[in-house]
Scaffold this motif. Structure first.
Motif, PDB file in Angstrom:
ATOM      1  N   SER A   1      32.084  38.072  60.360  1.00 42.56           N
ATOM      2  CA  SER A   1      31.412  36.877  60.858  1.00 42.56           C
ATOM      3  C   SER A   1      32.324  35.660  60.776  1.00 42.56           C
ATOM      4  CB  SER A   1      30.133  36.624  60.053  1.00 42.56           C
ATOM      5  OG  SER A   1      29.311  37.763  60.041  1.00 42.56           O
ATOM      6  N   MET A   2      33.056  35.550  59.669  1.00 40.71           N
ATOM      7  CA  MET A   2      33.978  34.431  59.514  1.00 40.71           C
ATOM      8  C   MET A   2      35.127  34.522  60.508  1.00 40.71           C
ATOM      9  SD  MET A   2      34.504  31.624  57.768  1.00 40.71           S
ATOM     10  CE  MET A   2      33.766  31.704  56.121  1.00 40.71           C
ATOM     11  N   ALA A   3      35.620  35.743  60.741  1.00 40.05           N
ATOM     12  CA  ALA A   3      36.715  35.925  61.697  1.00 40.05           C
ATOM     13  C   ALA A   3      36.280  35.490  63.098  1.00 40.05           C
ATOM     14  CB  ALA A   3      37.166  37.383  61.706  1.00 40.05           C
ATOM     15  N   LEU A   4      35.064  35.876  63.493  1.00 37.17           N
ATOM     16  CA  LEU A   4      34.572  35.490  64.812  1.00 37.17           C
ATOM     17  C   LEU A   4      34.349  33.986  64.894  1.00 37.17           C
ATOM     18  CD1 LEU A   4      33.451  36.029  67.628  1.00 37.17           C
ATOM     19  CD2 LEU A   4      31.248  36.594  66.563  1.00 37.17           C
ATOM     20  N   ALA A   5      33.738  33.410  63.872  1.00 38.36           N
ATOM     21  CA  ALA A   5      33.459  31.974  63.879  1.00 38.36           C
ATOM     22  C   ALA A   5      34.755  31.161  63.954  1.00 38.36           C
ATOM     23  CB  ALA A   5      32.667  31.586  62.630  1.00 38.36           C
ATOM     24  N   MET A   6      35.760  31.577  63.202  1.00 40.76           N
ATOM     25  CA  MET A   6      37.030  30.854  63.231  1.00 40.76           C
ATOM     26  C   MET A   6      37.752  31.042  64.560  1.00 40.76           C
ATOM     27  SD  MET A   6      37.479  28.893  60.760  1.00 40.76           S
ATOM     28  CE  MET A   6      39.186  28.520  61.149  1.00 40.76           C
ATOM     29  N   THR A   7      37.616  32.207  65.168  1.00 43.44           N
ATOM     30  CA  THR A   7      38.202  32.423  66.499  1.00 43.44           C
ATOM     31  C   THR A   7      37.598  31.457  67.505  1.00 43.44           C
ATOM     32  OG1 THR A   7      38.559  34.784  66.044  1.00 43.44           O
ATOM     33  CG2 THR A   7      38.559  34.109  68.353  1.00 43.44           C
ATOM     34  N   ILE A   8      36.281  31.310  67.445  1.00 44.75           N
ATOM     35  CA  ILE A   8      35.611  30.373  68.345  1.00 44.75           C
ATOM     36  C   ILE A   8      36.061  28.944  68.072  1.00 44.75           C
ATOM     37  CG2 ILE A   8      33.379  29.390  68.992  1.00 44.75           C
ATOM     38  CD1 ILE A   8      32.147  32.152  68.415  1.00 44.75           C
ATOM     39  N   ALA A   9      36.127  28.564  66.793  1.00 47.26           N
ATOM     40  CA  ALA A   9      36.521  27.202  66.430  1.00 47.26           C
ATOM     41  C   ALA A   9      37.939  26.881  66.892  1.00 47.26           C
ATOM     42  CB  ALA A   9      36.403  27.007  64.920  1.00 47.26           C
ATOM     43  N   LEU A  10      38.851  27.810  66.678  1.00 47.89           N
ATOM     44  CA  LEU A  10      40.233  27.582  67.109  1.00 47.89           C
ATOM     45  C   LEU A  10      40.336  27.581  68.626  1.00 47.89           C
ATOM     46  CD1 LEU A  10      42.111  29.744  64.452  1.00 47.89           C
ATOM     47  CD2 LEU A  10      41.986  27.248  64.573  1.00 47.89           C
ATOM     48  N   GLY A  11      39.471  28.379  69.280  1.00 46.27           N
ATOM     49  CA  GLY A  11      39.430  28.346  70.736  1.00 46.27           C
ATOM     50  C   GLY A  11      38.960  26.993  71.250  1.00 46.27           C
ATOM     51  N   VAL A  12      38.002  26.398  70.555  1.00 41.17           N
ATOM     52  CA  VAL A  12      37.536  25.050  70.899  1.00 41.17           C
ATOM     53  C   VAL A  12      38.681  24.050  70.774  1.00 41.17           C
ATOM     54  CG1 VAL A  12      36.027  23.149  70.187  1.00 41.17           C
ATOM     55  CG2 VAL A  12      35.133  25.494  70.268  1.00 41.17           C
ATOM     56  N   ALA A  13      39.393  24.118  69.656  1.00 39.42           N
ATOM     57  CA  ALA A  13      40.502  23.188  69.422  1.00 39.42           C
ATOM     58  C   ALA A  13      41.592  23.355  70.473  1.00 39.42           C
ATOM     59  CB  ALA A  13      41.079  23.421  68.023  1.00 39.42           C
ATOM     60  N   ASP A  14      41.899  24.599  70.821  1.00 35.75           N
ATOM     61  CA  ASP A  14      42.943  24.855  71.817  1.00 35.75           C
ATOM     62  C   ASP A  14      42.555  24.280  73.169  1.00 35.75           C
ATOM     63  OD1 ASP A  14      45.429  26.294  72.666  1.00 35.75           O
ATOM     64  OD2 ASP A  14      43.997  27.395  73.907  1.00 35.75           O
ATOM     65  N   ARG A  15      41.288  24.433  73.550  1.00 35.01           N
ATOM     66  CA  ARG A  15      40.831  23.901  74.825  1.00 35.01           C
ATOM     67  C   ARG A  15      40.821  22.377  74.812  1.00 35.01           C
ATOM     68  NH1 ARG A  15      38.183  27.096  78.514  1.00 35.01           N
ATOM     69  NH2 ARG A  15      38.195  29.325  78.038  1.00 35.01           N
ATOM     70  N   ARG A  16      40.421  21.802  73.694  1.00 34.79           N
ATOM     71  CA  ARG A  16      40.432  20.343  73.594  1.00 34.79           C
ATOM     72  C   ARG A  16      41.854  19.789  73.733  1.00 34.79           C
ATOM     73  NH1 ARG A  16      36.352  17.583  70.705  1.00 34.79           N
ATOM     74  NH2 ARG A  16      34.302  18.386  71.300  1.00 34.79           N
ATOM     75  N   GLN A  17      42.791  20.416  73.055  1.00 40.13           N
ATOM     76  CA  GLN A  17      44.170  19.916  73.068  1.00 40.13           C
ATOM     77  C   GLN A  17      44.838  20.095  74.422  1.00 40.13           C
ATOM     78  OE1 GLN A  17      46.081  21.909  69.785  1.00 40.13           O
ATOM     79  NE2 GLN A  17      44.860  20.836  68.234  1.00 40.13           N
ATOM     80  N   SER A  18      44.451  21.168  75.122  1.00 44.65           N
ATOM     81  CA  SER A  18      45.059  21.429  76.439  1.00 44.65           C
ATOM     82  C   SER A  18      44.293  20.761  77.569  1.00 44.65           C
ATOM     83  CB  SER A  18      45.138  22.925  76.698  1.00 44.65           C
ATOM     84  OG  SER A  18      43.833  23.491  76.772  1.00 44.65           O
ATOM     85  N   GLY A  19      43.148  20.131  77.248  1.00 46.78           N
ATOM     86  CA  GLY A  19      42.347  19.470  78.259  1.00 46.78           C
ATOM     87  C   GLY A  19      41.550  20.419  79.119  1.00 46.78           C
ATOM     88  N   GLU A  20      41.387  21.677  78.676  1.00 45.14           N
ATOM     89  CA  GLU A  20      40.660  22.680  79.462  1.00 45.14           C
ATOM     90  C   GLU A  20      39.195  22.768  79.011  1.00 45.14           C
ATOM     91  OE1 GLU A  20      42.637  26.422  79.223  1.00 45.14           O
ATOM     92  OE2 GLU A  20      44.598  25.588  79.708  1.00 45.14           O
ATOM     93  N   THR A  21      38.513  21.653  79.026  1.00 39.32           N
ATOM     94  CA  THR A  21      37.112  21.691  78.615  1.00 39.32           C
ATOM     95  C   THR A  21      36.206  22.142  79.743  1.00 39.32           C
ATOM     96  OG1 THR A  21      36.940  19.346  79.153  1.00 39.32           O
ATOM     97  CG2 THR A  21      37.401  19.925  76.860  1.00 39.32           C
ATOM     98  N   GLY A  22      36.613  21.930  81.001  1.00 40.16           N
ATOM     99  CA  GLY A  22      35.836  22.422  82.141  1.00 40.16           C
ATOM    100  C   GLY A  22      34.487  21.720  82.251  1.00 40.16           C
ATOM    101  N   THR A  23      33.606  22.312  83.056  1.00 44.16           N
ATOM    102  CA  THR A  23      32.266  21.776  83.262  1.00 44.16           C
ATOM    103  C   THR A  23      31.253  22.828  82.882  1.00 44.16           C
ATOM    104  OG1 THR A  23      32.286  22.519  85.573  1.00 44.16           O
ATOM    105  CG2 THR A  23      33.002  20.250  85.141  1.00 44.16           C
ATOM    106  N   ASP A  24      30.072  22.379  82.573  1.00 46.17           N
ATOM    107  CA  ASP A  24      29.015  23.281  82.163  1.00 46.17           C
ATOM    108  C   ASP A  24      28.467  24.021  83.379  1.00 46.17           C
ATOM    109  OD1 ASP A  24      26.885  24.600  81.113  1.00 46.17           O
ATOM    110  OD2 ASP A  24      26.032  22.868  80.069  1.00 46.17           O
ATOM    111  N   PRO A  25      28.557  25.385  83.369  1.00 49.13           N
ATOM    112  CA  PRO A  25      28.069  26.127  84.514  1.00 49.13           C
ATOM    113  C   PRO A  25      26.549  26.212  84.557  1.00 49.13           C
ATOM    114  CG  PRO A  25      28.816  27.641  82.809  1.00 49.13           C
ATOM    115  CD  PRO A  25      29.122  26.251  82.343  1.00 49.13           C
ATOM    116  N   GLY A  26      25.868  25.672  83.478  1.00 46.39           N
ATOM    117  CA  GLY A  26      24.411  25.683  83.480  1.00 46.39           C
ATOM    118  C   GLY A  26      23.866  26.927  82.862  1.00 46.39           C
TER     119      GLY A  26
END
Length: 291
Positions: A266-291
């Motif tokens: 559970s921790m491995a998955l949660a941290m993967t998601i968190a680091l994925g968030v940080a990577d997208r924020r830093q690269s500007g790849e936040t995109g738009t909400d598909p709904g």
């Protein structure tokens, strides 16, 4: 509703244990109509209530007619609800074993082997098995989607209680270090509902809960969902009460050792998601909400 949707599959032999019952329901081998799915979700979320309650009270709490409980038992191969309830009562009897008794079991039957070595070996093996299972079964595209959803949020709300709380607690620390605004739900002063009410559709939330599901986590997740806040969930069953409110959900089942479960996968998955968030924020790849 067509008759075919009102009937469950023809049952086979009834499950002998709660673990077998849970696996049969979560594994999708039994197809149930809508009302019986509602009973299944309630039973897995509230096994103690099923074990100890009356048919009338359980039906009221589950929001179904008493006859639905009987049909649910029959759908699993039982003659009726009483035989099904016996499986839940046996689970409850086994859970009476407390942590001291679990530790005592570690001290017996190991010969001259160091008890510490047995503990380390067992816990490492269960953690390794949990992580290996996650690695083999996880849908990476779903992880990407969860990271993208959370990366678009102005604020990420982190929701968990009891055994799951260490995950969101660490995530709050990690996200803070990464410069990502977040709110950890878990106040000692009892103002969590008020804090959750501040969330808007511009935010997002990550909720985590495992069997037996924390009622506060379920309530906060529902409150967020009803407010239109996108929700990512980590749980342990497709019948988890959190799944119905989630935009994206993940099933993670931790292996146990002598009744103790780690949070490694559970921790491995949660941290993967968190680091994925940080990577997208830093690269500007936040995109738009598909709904």
């Amino acid at each position: 509703m067509p008759l075919s949707e009102e009937r469950a599959d023809t049952p086979g032999e009834p499950p002998a244990t709660f673990a077998e019952l849970r696996e049969r329901l979560a594994g999708g081998s039994v197809r149930l109509p809508k009302r019986l799915k509602q009973v299944a979700a309630f039973a897995l979320a509230h096994p103690d209530e099923i074990a100890l309650g009356t048919v009338a009270r359980i039906a009221e709490d589950a929001g179904v007619q008493p006859s639905a409980l009987i049909r649910f038992g029959q759908a699993l191969g039982f003659t009726g609800f009483t035989d099904l309830q016996a499986v839940f009562r046996e689970r409850l009897r086994k859970q009476v074993t407390n942590y001291d008794e679990r530790l005592l079991s570690l001290r017996t039957g190991n010969g001259d082997t160091s008890r510490t070595a047995v503990l380390l070996d067992g816990l490492c093996k269960s953690a390794t098995h949990s992580i290996a299972t996650l690695h083999d079964r996880i849908d990476v595209e779903q992880v990407d989607a969860a990271a993208a959803l959370l990366a678009r949020a102005e604020t990420i709300y982190l929701v968990a209680q009891r055994r799951s709380f260490p995950i969101t607690s660490y995530l709050s620390y990690a996200l803070g270090k990464l410069g990502i605004r977040n709110v950890l739900i878990g106040s000692a002063v009892g103002t969590d509902s008020e804090t959750v009410s501040f969330a808007t559709q511009r935010d997002a939330a990550l909720a985590i809960s495992f069997t037996p599901y924390a009622s506060a986590t379920v309530a906060h997740a529902r409150q967020l969902s009803e407010a239109g806040v996108p929700l990512v969930v980590i749980t342990d069953s497709p019948f988890s009460p959190l799944c119905s409110d989630a935009r994206i959900w993940f099933e993670v089942v931790e292996a146990d050792f002598q009744g103790f479960r780690s949070l490694s996968a559970s921790m491995a998955l949660a941290m993967t998601i968190a680091l994925g968030v940080a990577d997208r924020r830093q690269s500007g790849e936040t995109g738009t909400d598909p709904g």
